[in-house]
Design an enzyme around this catalytic site. Structure first.
Site, PDB file in Angstrom:
ATOM      1  N   ASN A 296       0.819  -1.232   0.000  1.00 50.46           N
ATOM      2  CA  ASN A 296       0.000   0.000   0.000  1.00 50.46           C
ATOM      3  C   ASN A 296       0.845   1.271   0.000  1.00 50.46           C
ATOM      4  OD1 ASN A 296       0.887  -0.036   2.690  1.00 50.46           O
ATOM      5  ND2 ASN A 296      -1.045   0.700   3.507  1.00 50.46           N
ATOM      6  N   LYS A 297       2.174   1.121  -0.029  1.00 51.18           N
ATOM      7  CA  LYS A 297       3.052   2.298  -0.018  1.00 51.18           C
ATOM      8  C   LYS A 297       3.296   2.765  -1.468  1.00 51.18           C
ATOM      9  CE  LYS A 297       3.030   1.734   4.265  1.00 51.18           C
ATOM     10  NZ  LYS A 297       3.760   1.531   5.482  1.00 51.18           N
ATOM     11  N   PRO A 298       3.783   3.995  -1.645  1.00 53.94           N
ATOM     12  CA  PRO A 298       3.937   4.511  -3.022  1.00 53.94           C
ATOM     13  C   PRO A 298       4.809   3.636  -3.925  1.00 53.94           C
ATOM     14  CG  PRO A 298       4.084   6.306  -1.467  1.00 53.94           C
ATOM     15  CD  PRO A 298       4.033   5.037  -0.643  1.00 53.94           C
TER      16      PRO A 298
END
Ligand code: PLP
Length: 372
Positions: free
Chosen positions: A180-182
């Site tokens: 879910n991180k960039p």
């Protein structure tokens, strides 16, 4: 309809890069590890980068290499992901929660100063939702009280303060590459530091305690298996190579939400950088977290979920979690945290979220509030 909260963005070239590693004999501690670390250090502008199996592992080894242990107090926000506080407990140290700024949702020098005691040893400074914390006064305060600083930049890759990337200001900075991180490596994390001794120890601790000159079955330290496989590093290299485009896409989506929410005064969008002199630097958009009127959030969640729109109340305060509420620090006073945490809601946010989906989510939010 189904609009997820987040969705990884993986290209065919990235899939090829992962498969190429599988055709070599170097699946761990190979050339992709060194290449990923060098690329990441270069991106942040830090001399050393150490890749690990997760951001949580980075927080844990960060505290360990700074010598934090039993009897030491570590100051951190309660309004964040639980990993930061857990890493303090792994070291048998004591988490001490400080309150947050109501606009940026970050710790401030004032809120930190209020909870400093003679046992304070370190601060875990979270750049919440990619908003850079106001580092100058915090670094000054830490210097005055001889406190170490771990920047938890897990949500803030590419965020800047005074023109420099966050993560490179403290004794060390921690990044995460959970999906879910960039940018993602599946699972993974990196620690950056200027301190060569911390870097050396951390490389040993992630690899079963083997120091540089130890043989494979020689273990100088009590280590862990916190290695990041070369398969994941290859994905990280490819993702990092297009980070500027990724961060620009996310900023585009944030701007679209901001516009789409203008007609609805009951929904408070997250502040844009230009909107306030209190945000000093560049936001890296991790999530899109709106604020709702008190007493409405549960029903909004129900309404959105029923329409296939994922959302999540980021973050339930750590000091109210079952694991922590039993040994809450005495005299704990976190009014902003407790107020904000009842009203915040993360809505779908990822690189390829379309403007149409942004409008759908925004209208669904407004309708849910109208129906209450
Ligand atoms: C994601 C995150 C972590 C943990 O990272 P993992 O790689 O999932 O272990 C820690 N702190 C914050 C603020 C995060 O958002």
């Amino acid at each position: 309809m189904n609009i997820p909260l987040s969705r990884p963005d993986i290209t065919e070239a990235e899939i090829d890069a992962v498969v190429a590693v599988l055709r070599t004999p170097h699946l761990s501690l190979g050339p992709k590890l060194a290449e990923f670390e060098a690329a990441f250090a270069g991106y942040i502008g830090a001399p050393h980068a150490i890749a690990l199996s997760s951001g949580t592992a980075g927080l844990h080894l960060g505290l360990q290499t700074l010598g934090i242990g039993e009897g030491d107090e570590v100051i951190l926000p309660s309004f964040t992901f639980i990993a930061a506080a857990n890493s303090v407990l792994y070291q048998r140290a004591t988490p001490v929660f400080a309150d947050i700024d109501p606009l940026t949702l970050n710790l401030t020098a004032d809120s930190i100063e209020r909870v400093i005691t003679p046992r304070s040893r370190a601060i875990i400074l979270v750049h919440t939702f990619g908003y850079p914390a106001d580092l100058d006064p915090i670094l000054k305060l830490a210097g005055k009280h001889n406190l170490r600083i771990i920047e938890d930049a897990c949500e803030a890759i590419g965020a800047e303060y005074g023109g420099r990337k966050v993560g490179g200001f403290g004794d060390l900075g921690v990044f995460s590459f959970y999906p879910n991180k960039p940018i993602t490596t599946g699972e993974g994390g990196v620690v950056v530091t200027r301190n060569p001794s911390i870097a050396r120890q951390m490389r040993a601790l992630r690899n079963q305690g083997r120091m540089e000159n130890d043989g494979w079955l020689e273990h100088s330290l009590l280590g862990f298996n916190y290695r990041l496989p070369d398969i994941n590093c290859a994905l990280g290299i490819a993702q990092l190579s297009r980070i500027d485009g990724i961060l620009a896409s996310r900023e585009r989506v944030a701007n679209q939400y901001y516009e789409a929410l203008q007609p609805y005064p009951d929904i408070t969008p997250p502040p844009m950088a230009a909107a306030s002199g209190r945000i000093s630097g560049r936001i890296s958009w991790f999530a899109y977290v709106v604020r709702l009127p008190h007493g409405t959030r549960d029903r909004v969640v129900q309404a959105l979920t029923a329409q296939g729109i994922d959302c999540r109340p980021y973050f339930p305060p750590i000091h109210l979690q079952p694991l922590y509420s039993t040994d809450t620090a005495p005299g704990q006073n976190l009014p902003v945290t407790e107020d904000i945490a009842l009203r915040t809601l993360a809505v779908p946010f990822f690189n390829h979220l379309s403007n149409e989906e942004v409008l759908t989510v925004s209208e669904a939010l407004a309708r849910a509030l109208q129906d209450i």
